[in-house]
Scaffold this active site. Structure first.
Site, PDB file in Angstrom:
ATOM      1  N   SER A 125      -5.679  -1.784  -1.957  1.00 55.58           N
ATOM      2  CA  SER A 125      -5.858  -1.155  -0.655  1.00 55.58           C
ATOM      3  C   SER A 125      -7.321  -1.259  -0.234  1.00 55.58           C
ATOM      4  CB  SER A 125      -5.433   0.313  -0.734  1.00 55.58           C
ATOM      5  OG  SER A 125      -5.622   0.956   0.506  1.00 55.58           O
ATOM      6  N   GLY A 126      -7.546  -1.738   0.991  1.00 56.72           N
ATOM      7  CA  GLY A 126      -8.905  -1.901   1.488  1.00 56.72           C
ATOM      8  C   GLY A 126      -9.491  -3.272   1.229  1.00 56.72           C
ATOM      9  N   THR A 130      -4.546  -6.715   5.868  1.00 57.97           N
ATOM     10  CA  THR A 130      -4.065  -6.615   7.253  1.00 57.97           C
ATOM     11  C   THR A 130      -4.809  -7.574   8.170  1.00 57.97           C
ATOM     12  OG1 THR A 130      -3.462  -4.288   6.919  1.00 57.97           O
ATOM     13  CG2 THR A 130      -3.727  -5.047   9.181  1.00 57.97           C
ATOM     14  N   ASN A 201      -9.492   3.060   2.592  1.00 56.27           N
ATOM     15  CA  ASN A 201      -9.344   2.053   3.647  1.00 56.27           C
ATOM     16  C   ASN A 201      -9.202   2.766   4.984  1.00 56.27           C
ATOM     17  OD1 ASN A 201      -8.868  -0.195   5.182  1.00 56.27           O
ATOM     18  ND2 ASN A 201      -6.958  -0.769   4.190  1.00 56.27           N
ATOM     19  N   SER A 204      -5.373   1.340   6.616  1.00 53.90           N
ATOM     20  CA  SER A 204      -4.470   0.997   5.523  1.00 53.90           C
ATOM     21  C   SER A 204      -3.035   0.906   6.023  1.00 53.90           C
ATOM     22  CB  SER A 204      -4.565   2.055   4.420  1.00 53.90           C
ATOM     23  OG  SER A 204      -3.636   1.790   3.391  1.00 53.90           O
ATOM     24  N   SER A 205      -2.345  -0.165   5.648  1.00 55.18           N
ATOM     25  CA  SER A 205      -0.929  -0.313   5.986  1.00 55.18           C
ATOM     26  C   SER A 205      -0.120   0.595   5.081  1.00 55.18           C
ATOM     27  CB  SER A 205      -0.480  -1.767   5.802  1.00 55.18           C
ATOM     28  OG  SER A 205      -1.151  -2.621   6.697  1.00 55.18           O
ATOM     29  N   GLY A 429      -1.136  -2.445  -0.754  1.00 57.58           N
ATOM     30  CA  GLY A 429      -1.835  -2.834  -1.966  1.00 57.58           C
ATOM     31  C   GLY A 429      -1.699  -1.792  -3.063  1.00 57.58           C
ATOM     32  N   GLU A 431      -2.500   1.121  -5.461  1.00 54.18           N
ATOM     33  CA  GLU A 431      -3.230   2.343  -5.129  1.00 54.18           C
ATOM     34  C   GLU A 431      -3.374   3.244  -6.350  1.00 54.18           C
ATOM     35  OE1 GLU A 431      -2.259   3.053  -0.397  1.00 54.18           O
ATOM     36  OE2 GLU A 431      -1.293   4.329  -1.903  1.00 54.18           O
TER      37      GLU A 431
END
Length: 892
Positions: A125-126, A130, A201, A204-205, A429, A431
């Site tokens: 994540s981050g 995306t 993030n 973040s998605s 991602g 986490e």
């Protein structure tokens, strides 16, 4: 040396011999493909990434794998149209590493081989997944629009740019858009409704998506779909400190005009419970009010009508107002609502206040053939309130995705024209949060599945194929995460199957679930229980150990809404809410709840209910089957530092990500391996044209011999390829060079063939041309002769007329001259006669020659003069006679 105020002191550090590695030559610093490095140790790879990162080169190849390091800043010219145009149709092996190169290579492979492609974007994540996915989608749309050459509506360069000629919309009439623009419009929508700020993030998605873009034989987009996975529902009602709810709620609070704000009773983000829990109301460099305009424009771009747009805003406002409902506990423990506290939410959602109060504070139970209202406790009422909000938002998200897919669907004209599809996987991602729950377990489980797929495609399958084809190869060791996957999904003792079983037991709880998995998996190497905690468990994932809190595991996995709440929402006066809750599944579920007897209801409930984890596992299974049928390309996104700071590269953080994701092993395999491969039959059929006089091969041995002759004629080094039992294996870039040579041969042959065909077709025309020329020559000769005869006749007539006119004029002049001469002679003779008559005794003189001539002339008539010369002679003769006689012309 370390310099201090007192001087410089030598600094020494003891290093073990096994921690000392050879360095690469300085000329190899910052190479675009790490497979070209002579030393492949972790420090050497990290050094190469550091050199490129400091030069703002965030993309690096490791064979077929593309590494992307998040720069945490905008790099000028990285994603503009000029950069996209430079990669379109180019030999990507000769271009610098980029996500555009990965997309172009996948597109060329699809159009050349007819094999479906997939671009798998993964990372923590981050890490920038995306942004990479949006860049790839923009490139595919850009490439498609340039293939089309002429379009009725030019595509915008950014998803937030409105169309050049917006269509006028009326209530109930959706705007018509192209597939390319719908793909771009889907980005701001999925970000607004599916992304949120987390501790790691800012964008973040919170869901996964697999975008399928179909291309026709010309490389133009002819349709598409978006499959989405596991939206994080709990974020709607709860956010950790430093995090935010989904972006759309903050856009709603900041960007509505005064009229809508007053009608929907929307206040600031700090005034609503669902937006202030994380104590983070704003994000740096993000304008929520401006983003709302882009979101609403995107809604209109996918065909949302004005009425539906109003319904979406009302539903979002209703969710915010539901969060503001407070409950108090009665003396008997039952829940009570404050006076008129439900009015704003009921007004926005089109519900009756009295019905909403009863449904939230009570629940129906079936006792035989009777229904009883049982009061809920304060905690149960709060749970029902949150469940309604989560369900409303989840179904709204599903409805929006269905609208996007309807807009992306192929038209009647485009159906059946697809050459294949390009799949783009952008999924959450890995986490490790401060508090990890059921959602993080599902997210990390999905990442383990993707890591397994990566290992299978890049590492295991690659080496297995070399061994099966008899290619000279030395095995490379890599980390296998099969143990973690068995711990999570293996039946019947996996954690997720046990969770589903516990959800079917009426007396089960989160504590009983923990006790069961401890009993079943207590001896597993990847599973452990903390000594000082009795409500958590630890799983050693491939990316690190994660400690999970078991609180609400069962409730989140059930994800059920009481039937009376479903019935309340299905009778809403707001059409959108009513549409969301009139799904056939809800009707069947409601009928099951009203079945005959408690035993029948329990049986129907168990038979029809599908847990969140079971549904998610089924979705992942279908996704893996789809990916197995495609030719994958991997983009591994790396987060250089946890502080989200630009130009900061922490080697330890990057090293951990590269090691856990298997990049180090992939580099070694890609350096020694052969990323491109073609079957002997396809190679012989496609590239035999490079060998003059070659014929198609029949058997496998003939195909192998033909392949050897073709490669030998092109002087391809034996180090760049190997012949397997059924395939030809190539190093990177060889296929691209062969394609260039084949294209040149085909172009030359095509030009020659076209010349022959055109010459053949033009032969009848040459005969017609010759006949036309002969006919034209005869016609021109006849016309010329006619004109010549007419000219001769006209000339002769003109000469004759001129002769007559000149003769008449000369005769007239001669007569005048004769008359004048006669008069003159008469005057002279008279003068002579008078002079002689005055002389008395003058002897008689003989007649003068003039008088004799005159007498003769008067006796003989003058002949007709027929020419100018005769007249002139006579005139000159008369005057000469006068001159010979000595006649003076002076006066008498």
């Amino acid at each position: 040396e370390f310099r201090t105020s007192s001087g410089s002191l030598p600094v020494t550090k003891a290093v073990a011999s096994h921690d000392i590695f050879l360095a690469n030559p300085a000329r190899l610093d910052g190479v675009p493909d790490m497979g070209r490095l002579s030393e492949l140790s972790a420090p050497c790879l990290l050094h190469n990434l550091v050199v490129r990162y400091r030069a703002n080169a965030i993309y690096t190849y490791t064979g077929p794998l593309l590494i992307s390091i998040n720069p945490f800043q905008r790099l000028p010219g990285l994603y503009d149209e000029a950069t996209m145009a430079s990669y379109k149709g180019a030999n990507v092996h000769e271009m610098t590493p980029h996500v555009f190169a990965a997309a172009e290579a996948a597109k060329q492979s699809l159009l050349r081989d007819g094999v479906d492609q997939s671009l798998v974007i993964s990372g923590e994540s981050g890490a920038g997944k995306t942004e990479a996915a949006k860049a790839i989608m923009r490139y595919i749309v850009f490439s498609s629009s340039h293939e089309a050459q002429q379009t009725d509506h030019p595509l915008p360069t950014d998803a937030s740019t409105p169309p050049p000629v917006p269509q006028r919309r009326q209530s109930g009439v959706p705007a018509v858009r192209g597939v390319e623009e719908a793909i771009l419009r889907s980005n701001p929508l999925t970000e607004a409704f599916g992304n949120a700020k987390t501790a790691r993030n800012d964008n973040s998605s919170r869901f996964g998506k697999f975008v399928v873009i179909s291309l026709d034989r010309g490389g133009r987009i002819c349709g598409g779909t978006i499959d989405h996975y596991l939206l994080e529902k709990s974020r709607v009602t709860h956010q950790a400190r430093g995090e935010r709810n989904y972006h759309i709620f903050y856009q709603l609070c900041a960007g509505l005009d005064d009229t809508l704000r007053e009608s929907l009773h929307i206040r600031g983000a700090a005034d609503h419970r669902f937006t202030r829990q994380g104590e983070c109301l704003e994000v740096e460099d993000v304008d929520d009010a401006q983003d709302l305009s882009a979101t609403l424009e995107a809604l209109r771009g996918i065909g949302i009508t004005t009425d539906e747009e109003r319904g979406v805003l009302q539903l979002l406002a209703g969710i915010l107002h539901i969060g503001d409902i407070d409950f108090t506990a009665h003396a008997d423990g039952s829940a009570l609502m404050g006076e008129d506290i439900e009015v704003p939410s009921c007004s926005a959602l089109g519900l009756e206040g009295a019905v909403a109060r009863v449904a939230l504070c009570n629940r129906k139970i079936k006792a035989g053939f009777e229904s009883l209202q049982v009061p809920k406790s304060k905690a149960e009422a709060q749970a029902s309130r949150d469940a309604v909000a989560r369900t409303l938002y989840t179904r709204l998200f599903d409805w929006l995705m269905s609208k996007i897919n309807k807009c992306l669907a192929a038209t009647k004209e485009n159906k059946g024209t697809a050459k294949g599809f390009m799949g783009l996987l952008d999924i959450f991602g890995f986490e490790i949060m401060e508090e990890n729950g059921f959602e993080q377990l599902c997210i990390n489980y999905a990442n383990e599945k993707l890591q397994r797929y990566f290992n299978g495609e890049m590492l295991a399958r690659e080496q297995d194929e070399y061994a099966a084809e008899g290619v000279d190869w030395q095995q490379v060791e890599y980390h296998d995460n099969n143990g973690v996957l068995c711990l999570l999904e293996a039946k019947p003792d996996g954690i997720l199957p046990i969770l589903d079983d516990q959800c079917l037991v009426a007396s089960s709880s989160d504590e009983s679930f923990l006790a069961v998995i401890t009993q079943k998996q207590g001896e597993t190497r990847e599973f452990s229980i903390p000594k000082l905690s009795h409500s958590t468990f630890i799983i050693k994932h491939s990316a690190g150990a994660v400690q999970y809190e078991i609180e609400s595991f069962l409730d989140k996995n059930k994800d059920q809404l009481y039937p009376d709440l479903v019935e309340m929402l299905s009778t809403s006066a707001l059409p959108l809410v009513r549409t969301l809750f009139t799904d056939p599944k809800d009707v069947d579920r409601s009928r099951a709840a009203k079945g005959t007897g408690a035993r029948g209801a329990a049986h129907n409930k168990a038979a029809q209910h599908v847990s969140v984890s079971a549904k998610f596992r089924e979705q992942l299974s279908q996704l893996m089957k789809t990916l197995d049928k495609t030719r994958p390309s991997f983009v591994r996104c790396i987060k250089p530092n946890p502080e989200k700071s630009a130009s900061l590269f922490r080697a330890s953080v990057v090293d951990h990500q590269l090691r856990c994701s298997g990049v180090y092993s992939a580099v070694k395999i890609s350096q020694a391996g052969y990323p491109s491969r073609v079957t002997l039959r396809n190679f012989a059929a496609r590239y035999r044209f490079l060998l003059v006089g070659s014929k198609s091969a029949g058997s496998t041995e003939e195909e192998r011999a033909l392949c050897q002759r073709v490669l030998g004629s092109l002087d391809v080094s034996t180090a760049l390829f190997q012949l397997g039992r059924s395939k030809v294996f190539f190093k990177g870039g060889v296929i691209a060079r062969l394609e260039e040579l084949l294209a040149n041969v085909l172009v030359d042959s095509t030009v020659l063939l076209q010349g022959c065909v055109r010459r053949r077709r033009t032969r009848p025309i040459s005969h017609i041309r010759c006949s036309a020329k002969m006919l034209q020559a005869h016609m021109r000769g006849a016309l010329a002769r006619t004109d010549h005869v007419k000219a001769v006749i006209a000339e002769r007539a003109a000469v004759r007329m001129q002769r007559c006119v000149r003769g008449a004029l000369k005769a007239r002049q001669l007569a005048m001259n004769r008359t004048a001469a006669a008069n003159l002679q008469a005057a002279i003779r008279g003068q002579h006669e008078r002079a002689r008559a005055c002389e008395p005794d003058a002897p008689a003189q003989p007649p003068s020659p003039v008088a004799a001539a005159e007498a003769e002339h008067s006796a003989t008539p003058a002949p007709m003069m027929t020419s100018n010369n005769t007249n002139d002679a006579m005139s000159s003769g008369v005057f000469s006679d006068c001159c010979e006689t000595g006649v003076q012309t002076d006066g008498a």
